[in-house]
Design a protein around this motif. Structure first.
Motif, PDB file in Angstrom:
ATOM      1  N   ARG A  87     -15.419  -8.436  -3.777  1.00  0.00           N
ATOM      2  CA  ARG A  87     -15.380  -7.803  -2.547  1.00  0.00           C
ATOM      3  C   ARG A  87     -16.872  -7.487  -2.057  1.00  0.00           C
ATOM      4  O   ARG A  87     -17.907  -7.739  -2.605  1.00  0.00           O
ATOM      5  CB  ARG A  87     -14.730  -6.013  -2.523  1.00  0.00           C
ATOM      6  CG  ARG A  87     -13.023  -6.763  -2.902  1.00  0.00           C
ATOM      7  CD  ARG A  87     -12.780  -5.327  -3.389  1.00  0.00           C
ATOM      8  NE  ARG A  87     -12.736  -4.507  -1.950  1.00  0.00           N
ATOM      9  CZ  ARG A  87     -12.274  -3.295  -2.079  1.00  0.00           C
ATOM     10  NH1 ARG A  87     -11.940  -2.759  -3.646  1.00  0.00           N
ATOM     11  NH2 ARG A  87     -11.994  -2.339  -1.588  1.00  0.00           N
ATOM     12  N   ASN A  88     -16.850  -7.869  -0.810  1.00  0.00           N
ATOM     13  CA  ASN A  88     -18.226  -7.458  -0.200  1.00  0.00           C
ATOM     14  C   ASN A  88     -18.716  -8.342  -0.559  1.00  0.00           C
ATOM     15  O   ASN A  88     -20.614  -7.760  -0.689  1.00  0.00           O
ATOM     16  CB  ASN A  88     -18.761  -6.098  -0.766  1.00  0.00           C
ATOM     17  CG  ASN A  88     -17.319  -4.715   0.020  1.00  0.00           C
ATOM     18  OD1 ASN A  88     -16.747  -5.240   1.007  1.00  0.00           O
ATOM     19  ND2 ASN A  88     -17.421  -3.849  -0.445  1.00  0.00           N
TER      20      ASN A  88
ATOM     21  N   ASN B 179     -11.716  -9.420  -0.628  1.00  0.00           N
ATOM     22  CA  ASN B 179     -11.543  -9.523   0.660  1.00  0.00           C
ATOM     23  C   ASN B 179     -13.192  -9.100   1.223  1.00  0.00           C
ATOM     24  O   ASN B 179     -13.809  -8.629   0.667  1.00  0.00           O
ATOM     25  CB  ASN B 179     -10.412  -8.165   1.738  1.00  0.00           C
ATOM     26  CG  ASN B 179     -10.368  -8.294   3.023  1.00  0.00           C
ATOM     27  OD1 ASN B 179     -11.147  -9.391   4.047  1.00  0.00           O
ATOM     28  ND2 ASN B 179      -9.105  -7.863   2.982  1.00  0.00           N
ATOM     29  N   ASN B 180     -13.398  -9.131   2.326  1.00  0.00           N
ATOM     30  CA  ASN B 180     -15.014  -9.218   3.388  1.00  0.00           C
ATOM     31  C   ASN B 180     -15.936  -9.718   2.079  1.00  0.00           C
ATOM     32  O   ASN B 180     -16.895  -8.675   2.253  1.00  0.00           O
ATOM     33  CB  ASN B 180     -14.760  -7.684   3.193  1.00  0.00           C
ATOM     34  CG  ASN B 180     -13.757  -6.536   3.472  1.00  0.00           C
ATOM     35  OD1 ASN B 180     -12.556  -6.647   3.058  1.00  0.00           O
ATOM     36  ND2 ASN B 180     -14.349  -5.893   4.966  1.00  0.00           N
ATOM     37  N   ASN B 181     -15.308 -10.822   2.322  1.00  0.00           N
ATOM     38  CA  ASN B 181     -16.476 -11.377   1.495  1.00  0.00           C
ATOM     39  C   ASN B 181     -17.156 -12.234   2.402  1.00  0.00           C
ATOM     40  O   ASN B 181     -16.857 -12.646   3.622  1.00  0.00           O
ATOM     41  CB  ASN B 181     -16.081 -12.617   0.373  1.00  0.00           C
ATOM     42  CG  ASN B 181     -15.543 -11.990  -0.249  1.00  0.00           C
ATOM     43  OD1 ASN B 181     -16.110 -11.249  -1.400  1.00  0.00           O
ATOM     44  ND2 ASN B 181     -14.554 -12.107  -1.152  1.00  0.00           N
TER      45      ASN B 181
ATOM     46  N   ASP C 189      -8.658 -12.153   1.642  1.00  0.00           N
ATOM     47  CA  ASP C 189     -10.068 -12.113   2.319  1.00  0.00           C
ATOM     48  C   ASP C 189      -9.361 -12.475   3.306  1.00  0.00           C
ATOM     49  O   ASP C 189     -10.836 -12.883   4.012  1.00  0.00           O
ATOM     50  CB  ASP C 189     -10.490 -13.847   1.445  1.00  0.00           C
ATOM     51  CG  ASP C 189     -11.419 -13.744   0.387  1.00  0.00           C
ATOM     52  OD1 ASP C 189     -12.523 -12.712   0.464  1.00  0.00           O
ATOM     53  OD2 ASP C 189     -10.960 -14.540  -0.578  1.00  0.00           O
TER      54      ASP C 189
ATOM     55  N   ALA D 204     -10.129 -10.226   6.185  1.00  0.00           N
ATOM     56  CA  ALA D 204     -11.603 -10.040   6.595  1.00  0.00           C
ATOM     57  C   ALA D 204     -13.222 -10.931   6.191  1.00  0.00           C
ATOM     58  O   ALA D 204     -13.607  -9.865   7.007  1.00  0.00           O
ATOM     59  CB  ALA D 204     -11.625  -7.962   6.536  1.00  0.00           C
ATOM     60  N   SER D 205     -12.946 -11.518   5.941  1.00  0.00           N
ATOM     61  CA  SER D 205     -14.199 -12.080   5.187  1.00  0.00           C
ATOM     62  C   SER D 205     -14.403 -13.589   5.802  1.00  0.00           C
ATOM     63  O   SER D 205     -13.773 -13.478   6.595  1.00  0.00           O
ATOM     64  CB  SER D 205     -13.894 -13.458   4.056  1.00  0.00           C
ATOM     65  OG  SER D 205     -13.388 -12.291   2.940  1.00  0.00           O
TER      66      SER D 205
ATOM     67  N   GLY E 294     -19.761  -5.499   7.696  1.00  0.00           N
ATOM     68  CA  GLY E 294     -18.727  -6.134   7.508  1.00  0.00           C
ATOM     69  C   GLY E 294     -18.033  -6.026   5.977  1.00  0.00           C
ATOM     70  O   GLY E 294     -16.279  -6.649   5.574  1.00  0.00           O
ATOM     71  N   ALA E 295     -18.293  -4.710   5.374  1.00  0.00           N
ATOM     72  CA  ALA E 295     -18.187  -4.275   4.165  1.00  0.00           C
ATOM     73  C   ALA E 295     -16.662  -3.311   4.371  1.00  0.00           C
ATOM     74  O   ALA E 295     -17.347  -3.105   5.611  1.00  0.00           O
ATOM     75  CB  ALA E 295     -19.070  -4.663   3.114  1.00  0.00           C
ATOM     76  N   VAL E 296     -16.536  -3.138   3.199  1.00  0.00           N
ATOM     77  CA  VAL E 296     -15.787  -1.952   3.018  1.00  0.00           C
ATOM     78  C   VAL E 296     -16.170  -0.809   1.879  1.00  0.00           C
ATOM     79  O   VAL E 296     -16.722  -1.534   0.911  1.00  0.00           O
ATOM     80  CB  VAL E 296     -14.165  -1.278   2.373  1.00  0.00           C
ATOM     81  CG1 VAL E 296     -13.219  -2.587   3.917  1.00  0.00           C
ATOM     82  CG2 VAL E 296     -14.004  -2.627   1.518  1.00  0.00           C
TER      83      VAL E 296
ATOM     84  N   ILE F 288     -21.459  -6.247   4.914  1.00  0.00           N
ATOM     85  CA  ILE F 288     -22.027  -6.880   3.132  1.00  0.00           C
ATOM     86  C   ILE F 288     -23.304  -7.610   2.721  1.00  0.00           C
ATOM     87  O   ILE F 288     -24.275  -7.317   2.692  1.00  0.00           O
ATOM     88  CB  ILE F 288     -20.972  -8.327   3.855  1.00  0.00           C
ATOM     89  CG1 ILE F 288     -19.664  -8.303   4.580  1.00  0.00           C
ATOM     90  CG2 ILE F 288     -20.941  -9.251   2.559  1.00  0.00           C
ATOM     91  CD1 ILE F 288     -19.208  -9.375   5.653  1.00  0.00           C
TER      92      ILE F 288
END
Length: 267
Positions: free
Chosen positions: A114-115, A148-150, A185, A187-188, A221-223, A252
């Motif tokens: 993640r991230n 996700n968020n990569n 992914d 939201a990547s 873009g991360a969480v 990110i």
């Protein structure tokens, strides 16, 4: 650097590692073995990995290698920045930003990613490939559903420059990648960050930091992840006490910065 049983690897600068041989592998961070129960890898800056004479159709350089095969194990890889730009005189030359030993078993050596920024612009030779994210096979069972968020990038898309490769699928675009690994992914993102790193020199205090004010999907873009409140420099991430920026979500990668929000809608 190797992460062992129940180890954490965090807030590290890993750079200037060189393989001076025709064969072998350079790993920035390696999680390996059959008894590694868990590992937490976060806020690391990894770059300047080199193998100037190596030749292999398999990757010679891995920014992060999750090669462990332990059952009932999870490896959490969060908020890292990997930047590869290697070349070799070898006939065949392959590199990957992050590697995972894939399994169809959902509890075996699980990767929860993640991230992270995974940025590989190395030059492939011969039948070699430049890959952002490589899995040992097309089994997705042990790629955690929370991944996700990569951010993935491997240069101008081509048959030898891939966002994702698993020995069956050679994926060139973020849209195709999301379709393949869905629901992971979702939201990547992907884009060219040329000119948006302050420095790629490990000796520079701003090694692999993003240029302030940059308009990029990395910004916001991360969480947030419980327990990780700051970046590699100890600066508070958005949503945590002490944050002084203007972002609406954390960034990110290993560097929390104040940038321009990307409204271009990259796919």
């Amino acid at each position: 650097m190797t992460a062992g049983s129940n180890n954490r690897v965090y807030n590290c600068r890993i750079f200037d590692l060189t393989l001076n041989a025709a064969t072998g592998i350079v790993n920035g961070i390696s999680i390996s073995g059959s008894t590694v129960v868990s590992a937490l890898v976060y806020n690391n800056l990894i770059g300047d990995l080199k193998a100037p004479t190596a030749s292999s159709t398999n990757e010679v350089i891995r920014g992060i290698a999750v090669a462990a095969t332990t059952t009932n194990a999870t490896y959490n890889v969060y908020y890292n920045t990997v930047y590869l730009s290697a070349t070799s005189a070898g006939i065949n030359f392959s590199t990957t930003g992050i590697f995972h030993a894939a399994s169809a078993t959902t509890t075996t050596a699980v990767l929860n990613m993640r991230n992270n920024i995974i940025y590989n612009i190395s030059t492939p030779n011969g039948s070699g490939r430049t890959v952002a994210y490589r899995r040992l096979s097309n089994a997705l069972g042990n790629y955690a559903s929370t991944s996700n968020n990569n951010f993935f990038f491997a240069g101008t898309a081509s048959a030898t420059r891939l966002l994702f490769y698993d020995a069956t699928n050679s994926v060139q675009t973020i849209a195709a990648y999301k379709t393949l690994v869905s629901p992971m992914d979702a939201a990547s993102v992907s884009e060219d960050l040329t000119g948006k790193f302050v420095s790629t020199s490990g000796l520079n205090s701003n090694f692999l930091h993003i240029v302030p004010g940059s308009v990029t999907q990395v910004e916001g873009g991360a969480v947030n992840i419980a327990g990780i409140v700051g970046d590699a420099d100890g600066q508070s991430r958005q949503g945590n006490p002490g944050y002084a920026g203007t972002g609406s979500a954390p960034d990110i990668g290993a560097d929390e910065f104040d940038g321009g929000k990307n409204t271009l809608g990259y796919l």
